[in-house]
Enzyme design. Structure first.
Site, PDB file in Angstrom:
ATOM      1  N   THR A  47     -51.488  -5.354 -32.578  1.00  0.00           N
ATOM      2  CA  THR A  47     -52.682  -6.197 -32.571  1.00  0.00           C
ATOM      3  C   THR A  47     -53.138  -6.510 -33.983  1.00  0.00           C
ATOM      4  OG1 THR A  47     -53.369  -5.232 -30.455  1.00  0.00           O
ATOM      5  CG2 THR A  47     -55.065  -6.356 -31.712  1.00  0.00           C
ATOM      6  N   TYR A 136     -43.778   5.111 -31.017  1.00  0.00           N
ATOM      7  CA  TYR A 136     -44.464   3.971 -30.410  1.00  0.00           C
ATOM      8  C   TYR A 136     -43.472   3.255 -29.502  1.00  0.00           C
ATOM      9  CZ  TYR A 136     -47.343  -0.368 -30.411  1.00  0.00           C
ATOM     10  OH  TYR A 136     -48.101  -1.472 -30.066  1.00  0.00           O
ATOM     11  N   LYS A 164     -47.259   6.936 -28.410  1.00  0.00           N
ATOM     12  CA  LYS A 164     -48.073   5.856 -27.853  1.00  0.00           C
ATOM     13  C   LYS A 164     -47.157   5.038 -26.949  1.00  0.00           C
ATOM     14  CE  LYS A 164     -50.540   1.567 -28.762  1.00  0.00           C
ATOM     15  NZ  LYS A 164     -50.840   0.473 -29.731  1.00  0.00           N
ATOM     16  N   VAL A 206     -55.192   4.061 -26.492  1.00  0.00           N
ATOM     17  CA  VAL A 206     -55.152   3.248 -27.711  1.00  0.00           C
ATOM     18  C   VAL A 206     -55.215   1.814 -27.220  1.00  0.00           C
ATOM     19  CG1 VAL A 206     -53.945   2.721 -29.856  1.00  0.00           C
ATOM     20  CG2 VAL A 206     -53.683   4.979 -28.815  1.00  0.00           C
TER      21      VAL A 206
END
Length: 299
Positions: A47, A136, A164, A206
């Site tokens: 993001t 991730y 994540k 998250v």
């Protein structure tokens, strides 16, 4: 690495002003979110348009985040790349900038054909890391998942403290959870499955939507932990999901910045190429969705 009280980390946007990183706007966003209950911050992630930032800009964004965030709020900085030494250098840079941990993905563009290839990449990346590492998993942009057996193997390394997961695949998540130690942190990065993921045993969120409904997201986590199932489900369905759908449809960086500008937290929802902002009609839809959600998120 996270405290038991950690509920939500925000994957921060990177505001721009006429093409340059707007550090004043970034500081405003971080201060605003900290005041509204966000527990930690993730600069230079997806993001945050990390792929459109220079290395100097990445370091400066992390420095600003660390400087502004409360001292007890963990900063987990993105350090993605495709070359082992590049990623190791980025981990060192974010550590020097004050980040508490780094977040790194599988190598993109040239993807591995076997889980063992990704494991070998990560093993070299995390060797002698100066700060803890979160893997991730975001197959929608990397084009492959981090296999559960790879997570299991890497979880044995002292420097690798968590994952994540932004796969949107709860079967994958539960397979990971069955394989890793209890103190290995599995974070839900797929906003549309925040509450379901927590019920399956994930540790925290998250979530991009925490930019604009931080109280609702943190309350959803708290309600899940407290067993208030009706409240948790209601917040997921009526607050988190509508805004997550906007991000999914129009792009999380652009849609989130449109929402932040609508709330007066940033002046301009500017994104960098190759991203483009939603068109005026789409912006109006995003803003209307945020207005509708705002009343229900805290009611």
């Amino acid at each position: 690495m996270l405290s038991n009280a950690t509920r939500v980390l925000c994957p921060l946007v990177t505001p721009f002003d006429d093409g340059a990183v707007d550090h004043d706007a970034l500081a405003t966003v971080v201060n605003h979110l900290a005041d509204r209950g966000v527990d930690g911050f993730v600069p230079c992630g997806t993001t945050g348009e990390f792929a459109s930032l220079t290395q100097e800009e990445r370091t400066e964004v992390v420095e600003t985040t660390v400087e502004v965030a409360p001292s007890d709020a963990p900063v987990v900085a993105g350090a993605a790349g495709t070359a082992v030494e590049t990623v190791r250098g980025r981990i060192a840079d974010v550590a020097a900038a004050g980040a508490d941990a780094a977040l790194t993905v599988s190598p993109y563009y040239v993807t591995a054909s076997e889980p063992s290839s990704n494991q070998a990449f990560f093993e070299r990346v995390v060797a002698d890391s100066p700060i803890p590492i979160y893997l991730y998993n975001i197959p929608s942009v990397v084009n492959e998942e981090i296999a559960p057996e790879t997570v299991e193997a890497l979880a044995e390394r002292e420097s690798v403290v968590g994952l994540k997961d932004t796969s949107g695949d709860l079967t994958h998540v539960t397979d990971v959870l069955d394989r890793v130690p209890d103190d290995f942190e599995v974070l839900q990065g797929f906003d549309g499955q925040l509450v379901p993921g927590l019920y399956m045993g994930m540790d925290a969120g998250v979530n991009s939507v925490s930019h604009v409904i931080p109280e609702a997201v943190t309350e959803a986590v708290e309600s899940t932990r407290a067993g208030d199932h009706d409240r948790a489900r209601g917040l997921q369905r009526h607050a988190v999901d509508p805004l997550f759908r906007c991000g999914s449809q129009y792009g999380f960086s652009g849609a989130t910045k449109v929402m932040l500008a609508h709330e007066g937290l940033i002046d301009d929802p500017e994104v960098r190429p190759p991203l483009e902002l939603p068109d005026p009609d789409e912006r109006e839809e995003i803003q209307s969705t945020l207005d509708r959600v705002g009343d229900r998120a805290t009611g």
